[in-house]
Write a protein that holds these residues in place. Structure first.
Motif, PDB file in Angstrom:
ATOM      1  N   GLU A  74      30.268  14.761  51.600  1.00  0.00           N
ATOM      2  CA  GLU A  74      29.927  13.841  52.679  1.00  0.00           C
ATOM      3  C   GLU A  74      30.914  12.673  52.786  1.00  0.00           C
ATOM      4  N   GLY A  75      31.837  12.583  51.843  1.00  0.00           N
ATOM      5  CA  GLY A  75      32.814  11.493  51.868  1.00  0.00           C
ATOM      6  C   GLY A  75      32.262  10.178  51.359  1.00  0.00           C
ATOM      7  N   ILE A  76      31.096  10.215  50.731  1.00  0.00           N
ATOM      8  CA  ILE A  76      30.516   8.994  50.154  1.00  0.00           C
ATOM      9  C   ILE A  76      31.250   8.658  48.865  1.00  0.00           C
ATOM     10  N   ILE A  77      31.472   9.661  48.027  1.00  0.00           N
ATOM     11  CA  ILE A  77      32.344   9.488  46.866  1.00  0.00           C
ATOM     12  C   ILE A  77      33.741   9.846  47.357  1.00  0.00           C
ATOM     13  N   CYS A  78      34.623   8.846  47.357  1.00  0.00           N
ATOM     14  CA  CYS A  78      35.958   9.016  47.932  1.00  0.00           C
ATOM     15  C   CYS A  78      37.026   9.337  46.890  1.00  0.00           C
ATOM     16  N   GLY A  79      36.720   9.116  45.617  1.00  0.00           N
ATOM     17  CA  GLY A  79      37.692   9.384  44.572  1.00  0.00           C
ATOM     18  C   GLY A  79      37.216   8.799  43.258  1.00  0.00           C
ATOM     19  N   TYR A  80      37.956   9.121  42.217  1.00  0.00           N
ATOM     20  CA  TYR A  80      37.660   8.612  40.879  1.00  0.00           C
ATOM     21  C   TYR A  80      38.931   7.934  40.373  1.00  0.00           C
ATOM     22  N   HIS A  81      38.787   6.735  39.824  1.00  0.00           N
ATOM     23  CA  HIS A  81      39.957   5.958  39.443  1.00  0.00           C
ATOM     24  C   HIS A  81      39.857   5.470  38.004  1.00  0.00           C
ATOM     25  N   THR A  82      41.011   5.284  37.413  1.00  0.00           N
ATOM     26  CA  THR A  82      41.091   4.716  36.078  1.00  0.00           C
ATOM     27  C   THR A  82      41.575   3.278  36.216  1.00  0.00           C
ATOM     28  N   MET A  83      40.856   2.339  35.633  1.00  0.00           N
ATOM     29  CA  MET A  83      41.257   0.943  35.660  1.00  0.00           C
ATOM     30  C   MET A  83      42.064   0.656  34.400  1.00  0.00           C
ATOM     31  N   ILE A  84      43.259   0.071  34.589  1.00  0.00           N
ATOM     32  CA  ILE A  84      44.165  -0.205  33.478  1.00  0.00           C
ATOM     33  C   ILE A  84      44.442  -1.695  33.417  1.00  0.00           C
TER      34      ILE A  84
END
Length: 160
Positions: free
Chosen positions: A41-51
């Motif tokens: 549905e495009g609600i979750i747009c991606g997964y990111h790593t915070m550095i």
């Protein structure tokens, strides 16, 4: 379940699916299916790593640029925002209220590189009226994560 699921994975996208199912009181397969539906549905747009780049030997400079623009008839701010977010240096673009129209977040290797981007690329765009550059000197909290933890003295107190 959907709102709670989103809240949990926004804080920790690497959480184990079994653990997530236990927290939500759901079957693991239901959690997997819900995650897939949220992605579809495009609600979750991606997964990111915070550095925390300050803890590495890699030099990075971040800046926030306030941009005033002339909106285009029938398009508003969308076209100029798209032109800006297509630059690889740009990490985020937001339409904001107040004295400026857009808030642009970008990263570079040096203050000079960021300044060059603003003067050579951003300021020269046709509908850009003015910019204000703010260099990020230190991040205390980013995406809900505290980066600058206070030093706590763990030594035992000695009294006379």
């Amino acid at each position: 379940m959907r709102e709670e699921l989103l809240t949990i994975i926004e804080r920790n996208s690497r959480i184990d699916l079994k653990e997530l199912a236990v927290i939500l009181g759901a079957e693991e397969i239901d959690v997997v299916n819900e995650l897939q539906a949220l992605e579809d549905e495009g609600i979750i747009c991606g997964y990111h790593t915070m550095i925390d780049w300050e803890k590495t030997s890699i030099e990075k400079v971040s800046a926030l640029i306030e941009v005033r623009v002339t909106p285009q008839r029938g398009q508003g701010f969308d076209n100029i925002a798209e032109r800006i977010y297509k630059y690889p240096e740009v990490t985020s673009v937001y339409l904001i209220s107040g004295g400026y129209d857009l808030l642009v977040s970008l990263e570079g290797k040096s203050l000079k590189e960021i300044s060059g981007f603003v003067s050579d690329k951003l300021s020269t765009l046709e509908s850009v009226l003015s910019t204000a550059t703010h260099f990020i000197l230190k991040k205390y909290k980013d995406h809900g994560t505290i980066l600058a933890k206070k030093y706590e003295d763990t030594r035992e107190k000695v009294t006379p």
